[in-house]
Design an enzyme around this catalytic site. Structure first.
Site, PDB file in Angstrom:
ATOM      1  CD  GLU A 181      -5.007   6.241   5.218  1.00  0.00           C
ATOM      2  OE1 GLU A 181      -4.066   7.044   5.416  1.00  0.00           O
ATOM      3  OE2 GLU A 181      -5.394   5.424   6.046  1.00  0.00           O
ATOM      4  CG  HIS A 182      -4.694   8.552  -0.356  1.00  0.00           C
ATOM      5  ND1 HIS A 182      -3.529   8.704  -1.058  1.00  0.00           N
ATOM      6  CD2 HIS A 182      -4.734   7.256   0.036  1.00  0.00           C
ATOM      7  CE1 HIS A 182      -2.889   7.542  -1.115  1.00  0.00           C
ATOM      8  NE2 HIS A 182      -3.597   6.640  -0.451  1.00  0.00           N
ATOM      9  CG  ASP A 198      -1.374  13.484   4.104  1.00  0.00           C
ATOM     10  OD1 ASP A 198      -1.672  13.117   2.948  1.00  0.00           O
ATOM     11  OD2 ASP A 198      -0.357  13.071   4.700  1.00  0.00           O
ATOM     12  N   GLY A 233       8.046  -1.287   4.731  1.00  0.00           N
ATOM     13  CA  GLY A 233       7.215  -1.664   3.579  1.00  0.00           C
ATOM     14  C   GLY A 233       5.831  -2.136   3.980  1.00  0.00           C
ATOM     15  CG  LEU A 289       2.598  -0.551   9.772  1.00  0.00           C
ATOM     16  CD1 LEU A 289       2.994  -1.765  10.612  1.00  0.00           C
ATOM     17  CD2 LEU A 289       1.174  -0.126  10.097  1.00  0.00           C
ATOM     18  CB  SER A 293       9.532   1.951   8.642  1.00  0.00           C
ATOM     19  OG  SER A 293       9.548   1.902   7.235  1.00  0.00           O
ATOM     20  CD  GLU A 301       9.132   9.983   3.016  1.00  0.00           C
ATOM     21  OE1 GLU A 301       9.385  10.022   4.246  1.00  0.00           O
ATOM     22  OE2 GLU A 301       8.535   9.042   2.477  1.00  0.00           O
ATOM     23  CG  ASP A 320       2.926   8.868   7.016  1.00  0.00           C
ATOM     24  OD1 ASP A 320       1.722   8.841   7.338  1.00  0.00           O
ATOM     25  OD2 ASP A 320       3.362   8.402   5.959  1.00  0.00           O
ATOM     26  CE1 TYR A 351       0.441   9.031  -0.772  1.00  0.00           C
ATOM     27  CE2 TYR A 351       1.847  10.659  -1.849  1.00  0.00           C
ATOM     28  CZ  TYR A 351       1.066  10.273  -0.770  1.00  0.00           C
ATOM     29  OH  TYR A 351       0.894  11.125   0.294  1.00  0.00           O
TER      30      TYR A 351
HETATM   31  C1  GLA Z   1       1.266   7.790   2.952  1.00  0.00           C
HETATM   32  C2  GLA Z   1       1.789   9.219   2.952  1.00  0.00           C
HETATM   33  C3  GLA Z   1       0.914  10.118   3.808  1.00  0.00           C
HETATM   34  C4  GLA Z   1      -0.554   9.989   3.401  1.00  0.00           C
HETATM   35  C5  GLA Z   1      -0.967   8.520   3.317  1.00  0.00           C
HETATM   36  C6  GLA Z   1      -2.353   8.350   2.783  1.00  0.00           C
HETATM   37  O1  GLA Z   1       1.343   7.235   4.228  1.00  0.00           O
HETATM   38  O2  GLA Z   1       3.110   9.242   3.456  1.00  0.00           O
HETATM   39  O3  GLA Z   1       1.345  11.450   3.717  1.00  0.00           O
HETATM   40  O4  GLA Z   1      -0.799  10.652   2.209  1.00  0.00           O
HETATM   41  O5  GLA Z   1      -0.079   7.776   2.508  1.00  0.00           O
HETATM   42  O6  GLA Z   1      -3.282   8.867   3.672  1.00  0.00           O
END
Ligand code: GLA
Length: 386
Positions: free
Chosen positions: A36-37, A39, A125, A128, A130, A163, A175, A227
């Site tokens: 997580e975090h 990418d 929200g 997941l 979307s 995005e 994602d 973020y």
């Molecule tokens: C969100 C971002 C992803 C990633 C995650 C954290 O989902 O869209 O690119 O950075 O947070 O892992």
């Protein structure tokens, strides 16, 4: 199930636009197992696609007009001109499909308009993905209808660009790649530096296990700045350490790296990213050796790191992890960007119901809204359905 949904979006399309679509496409939401975090630090991730999908019924147009409609939100058809699409216009849900058409055209692909009707079962929200599902389903439909011949990873890259630039959310590549490239029965081990991929068999049911998704129903909002601040902090750390990205700091170099950093927040971010990349490798190793149950504590350690070092958890996510583990789960962690959204819980099949009940009770006791709990079945990535 999907046949009924295809019939529904086809009928709704016909009703809206007067004739049938050229096809129907689907793209899924995702949960991330670990990584997580990482990418946007050129690191490793391991998402799996959910059975929840965005469906798009689409007909090609050649007159430059783009008509967008969602069956999930109030409001009618949004009508735009493909050649006049510009980043930064806002525009709610329609910015995602419109952004993809913009990104395709901006990359030199011929997309001369379309009629689109979308219906999604991916909770919004909830962390997941979307929005990635909306982007990737649009990208795949355009790819097929305009014969663009782009590979799934290219559709993911263009969707991310939509995005980042058109919608204005500085997300990484996880994602969109999950939505475009995941396959049923697998988690996707992805190197976000070069997008090298490996489909890792992840058949929990066969091992008597379950992965629960707990949607805390605390609204997760990536656009609010937290973020972006984490991302900027990581980039600052990489600069200070003289590496291209934090991916280039090995676990063995961590102590030395931390000692070289002055800002305590940046130091914590670096520690999270470096240890999290190591956790992805650890999980891969365990899965390859068939030691699936042993990934539980690694997931929980990942949560602690996101909570304490990266500071992207919240009380509700912490409560899921705490109450799930206290009632017999093998491990649990928040998944996705954080600040709300969903957590995942790895649990023995026989204990799944009990653990879900304990989490729900803990929420009631703490005065939180009841969470939504469902099972994550590793499902297919984006595809044409009709
Ligand atoms: C969100 C971002 C992803 C990633 C995650 C954290 O989902 O869209 O690119 O950075 O947070 O892992």
């Amino acid at each position: 199930m999907s046949e009924r949904r295809v019939a529904e979006v086809t009928a709704a399309f016909r009703e809206l636009y007067g004739s049938g679509p050229d096809g129907v496409w689907a793209a899924p939401g995702r949960v991330n197992l670990i990584g997580e975090h990482t990418d946007y630090n050129d690191g490793f991730v391991m998402p799996l696609a959910l059975p929840h999908t965005a469906l798009a019924a689409v007909a090609r147009r050649d007159d430059g007009i783009l008509r967008l409609h969602s069956g999930d939100v109030e409001g009618g058809v949004v009508e735009l001109r493909a050649e006049r699409l510009e980043p930064g216009g806002g525009g709610g849900w329609a910015a995602y499909p419109a952004g993809v058409v913009w990104a395709l055209r901006d990359a030199g692909h011929t997309v001369t308009g379309a009629d689109v009707h979308i219906r999604s079962t991916v909770p919004t929200g909830a962390g997941l993905s979307s929005s990635a599902a909306l982007e990737v389903v649009t990208a795949l439909a355009c790819n097929d209808l305009f014969g663009l011949d782009l590979r799934p990873w290219q559709l993911a890259r263009l969707s991310q660009r939509a995005e980042n630039v058109f919608v204005g959310v500085p997300c990484g590549i996880m994602d969109q790649t999950a939505a475009a490239c995941c396959t049923a029965g697998h988690a996707l081990h992805l190197d976000t530096r070069d997008l090298a991929q490996r489909q890792v068999p992840f058949d929990l049911a066969a091992e008597g296990l379950r992965l629960l998704v707990v949607d805390t129903r605390v609204k997760h909002e990536l656009g609010e700045g937290a973020y972006a601040r984490r991302r900027a902090g990581c980039e600052e750390g990489a600069r200070a350490l003289g590496v291209q990205a934090l991916r280039d700091v090995a676990l063995e170099q961590l102590d030395e790296a931390l000692a070289a950093l002055e800002d305590p927040a940046v130091r914590r971010y670096v520690r999270h990213v470096v240890t999290e990349n190591a956790r992805v490798e650890q999980v891969i190793g365990l899965l390859d050796r068939g030691e699936t149950r042993a990934i539980g504590p690694v997931l929980t350690a990942g949560h602690a790191s996101l909570r304490d070092d990266f500071e992207v958890s919240c009380a509700e996510l912490d409560l899921v992890v705490e109450s799930a583990n206290a009632s017999g789960a093998l491990g649990a962690r928040m998944t996705g960007g954080g600040f709300g959204g969903s957590a995942i819980v790895l649990v023995e099949e026989a204990r799944a119901e009990g653990v879900a009940k304990s989490v729900t009770e803990a929420f009631a006791e703490a005065g939180h809204r009841a969470p939504r709990v469902f099972t994550a079945v590793p499902s297919a990535g984006a595809r044409r359905l009709a």
